[in-house]
Motif scaffolding. Structure first.
Motif, short mmCIF file in Angstrom:
data_model
loop_
_atom_site.label_atom_id
_atom_site.label_comp_id
_atom_site.label_asym_id
_atom_site.label_seq_id
_atom_site.Cartn_x
_atom_site.Cartn_y
_atom_site.Cartn_z
N GLU A 1 -6.24 12.15 6.72
CA GLU A 1 -6.89 10.85 6.73
C GLU A 1 -6.14 9.93 7.68
N GLY A 2 -6.86 8.97 8.25
CA GLY A 2 -6.22 8.03 9.15
C GLY A 2 -5.39 7.02 8.39
N SER A 3 -4.69 6.16 9.12
CA SER A 3 -3.88 5.12 8.50
C SER A 3 -4.79 4.19 7.70
N CYS A 4 -4.22 3.56 6.69
CA CYS A 4 -5.00 2.62 5.90
C CYS A 4 -5.32 1.39 6.73
N GLU A 5 -6.28 0.62 6.28
CA GLU A 5 -6.75 -0.54 7.03
C GLU A 5 -5.62 -1.53 7.31
N GLU A 6 -4.74 -1.75 6.32
CA GLU A 6 -3.65 -2.70 6.49
C GLU A 6 -2.70 -2.26 7.59
N ASP A 7 -2.38 -0.94 7.63
CA ASP A 7 -1.47 -0.44 8.65
C ASP A 7 -2.06 -0.61 10.04
N LEU A 8 -3.36 -0.34 10.18
CA LEU A 8 -3.99 -0.47 11.48
C LEU A 8 -4.02 -1.92 11.94
N LEU A 9 -4.23 -2.84 11.02
CA LEU A 9 -4.23 -4.25 11.38
C LEU A 9 -2.85 -4.70 11.82
N CYS A 10 -1.82 -4.17 11.14
CA CYS A 10 -0.44 -4.51 11.51
C CYS A 10 -0.11 -3.98 12.90
N LYS A 11 -0.66 -2.82 13.23
CA LYS A 11 -0.43 -2.23 14.55
C LYS A 11 -1.37 -2.81 15.60
N GLN A 12 -2.25 -3.70 15.16
CA GLN A 12 -3.22 -4.34 16.05
C GLN A 12 -4.11 -3.31 16.75
N VAL A 13 -4.50 -2.30 15.98
CA VAL A 13 -5.42 -1.29 16.50
C VAL A 13 -6.84 -1.77 16.27
N ARG A 14 -7.62 -1.81 17.32
CA ARG A 14 -9.01 -2.26 17.19
C ARG A 14 -9.87 -1.10 16.71
N TYR A 15 -10.41 -1.27 15.54
CA TYR A 15 -11.24 -0.20 14.98
C TYR A 15 -12.24 -0.83 14.01
N GLY B 1 1.48 12.06 9.45
CA GLY B 1 2.46 11.04 9.78
C GLY B 1 2.87 10.15 8.64
N ASP B 2 2.08 10.06 7.58
CA ASP B 2 2.36 9.16 6.47
C ASP B 2 2.48 9.94 5.17
N THR B 3 3.21 9.36 4.23
CA THR B 3 3.44 10.04 2.94
C THR B 3 2.13 10.34 2.22
N TYR B 4 1.20 9.40 2.23
CA TYR B 4 -0.06 9.64 1.50
C TYR B 4 -0.89 10.74 2.17
N GLN B 5 -0.70 10.94 3.48
CA GLN B 5 -1.39 12.04 4.16
C GLN B 5 -0.82 13.38 3.70
N ASN C 1 -2.14 14.10 0.21
CA ASN C 1 -3.53 14.55 0.26
C ASN C 1 -3.61 16.00 0.74
N PHE C 2 -2.75 16.34 1.69
CA PHE C 2 -2.68 17.71 2.20
C PHE C 2 -2.28 18.67 1.07
N LYS C 3 -1.28 18.29 0.29
CA LYS C 3 -0.84 19.14 -0.82
C LYS C 3 -1.92 19.24 -1.90
N ARG C 4 -2.67 18.15 -2.10
CA ARG C 4 -3.77 18.18 -3.07
C ARG C 4 -4.77 19.27 -2.70
N ASP D 1 2.74 23.90 12.64
CA ASP D 1 3.06 22.60 13.25
C ASP D 1 2.48 21.43 12.45
N ASN D 2 2.86 21.37 11.17
CA ASN D 2 2.40 20.28 10.30
C ASN D 2 3.55 19.42 9.79
N SER D 3 4.76 19.63 10.29
CA SER D 3 5.94 18.87 9.86
C SER D 3 6.18 19.01 8.36
N LEU D 4 5.88 20.18 7.81
CA LEU D 4 6.04 20.42 6.37
C LEU D 4 7.50 20.67 6.02
N VAL D 5 7.93 20.10 4.91
CA VAL D 5 9.33 20.20 4.49
C VAL D 5 9.49 21.03 3.22
#
Length: 203
Positions: free
Chosen positions: A33-47, A83-87, A90-93, A108-112
């Motif tokens: 899933e993409g970043s949450c709406e708040e994160d995108l607004l903080c990054k000033q991503v237009r979407y 890239g984010d913990t909630y992602q 969700n992947f583990k779910r 190549d999923n950065s799995l730990v």
């Protein structure tokens, strides 16, 4: 089917309306899933976000059925860019729902650490290019036959005994730090694991 990437890049496939694609038709579905709406607004991503709708229990159930992970037997979930913990959560779910998967690619999923995951039917597992440091971080794979862990960060062969009761036939550890240990090939060979099995049996 071509999708307009700018408007759909933060939406998982089953949330794209009117696409006419079923999960069983996807070779490598993007489940991140993409970043949450708040994160995108903080990054000033237009979407432009789709209008928010009240999520009913029935809708949640329909989404759960549409994903249909329980019926997968051959699945590629590589390159998810988690890239984010909630992602990751969700992947583990989704991994927990793969009760019938026999062939699984998680490259190549950065799995730990997937030690809390069980893949009861998995025979072939490719986890190349992740961040595993120990065999103890592997998922529980009682039916594994072919396991590839190339280009991880596995430093020791401790925990290799966890595979002693599996029908393991091949193990790839190329480009891991443990390659530089003395007697690495002898200790990590399938024959050695089989010998360990016999010793445990006769004790």
């Amino acid at each position: 089917m071509d999708l307009p990437s700018d408007s759909c890049k933060y939406i998982t496939w089953h949330k794209v309306e009117q696409h006419g694609i079923q999960g069983s038709q996807l070779r490598c579905p993007r489940i991140r899933e993409g970043s949450c709406e708040e994160d995108l607004l903080c990054k000033q991503v237009r979407y432009t976000f789709p209008p928010k709708r009240r999520t009913l229990e029935k809708t949640k159930w329909e989404t759960w059925l549409q994903e249909n992970w329980e019926e997968c037997t051959n699945l590629n979930l590589s390159f998810q860019d988690l890239g984010d913990t909630y992602q990751v959560e969700n992947f583990k779910r989704i991994l927990r729902r793969l009760i019938r998967v026999e062939i699984l690619w998680l490259v190549d999923n950065s799995l730990v650490d997937l030690s809390a995951i069980r893949l009861p039917s998995c025979r072939i597992l490719n986890m190349n290019k992740n961040y595993l440091t120990s065999f103890k971080q592997l998922p529980k794979i009682p039916q594994i036959q072919h396991l590839s862990l190339a280009e991880n960060h596995i430093e020791t062969l401790a925990g290799l005994s966890n595979l002693q009761y599996t029908p393991l036939e091949s193990l790839i550890l190329t480009r891991n730090p443990c390659e530089f240990h003395q007697n690495y090939r002898k200790r990590s060979s399938i024959k050695k694991i089989a010998q360990f099995k016999r010793e445990k049996t006769y004790r």
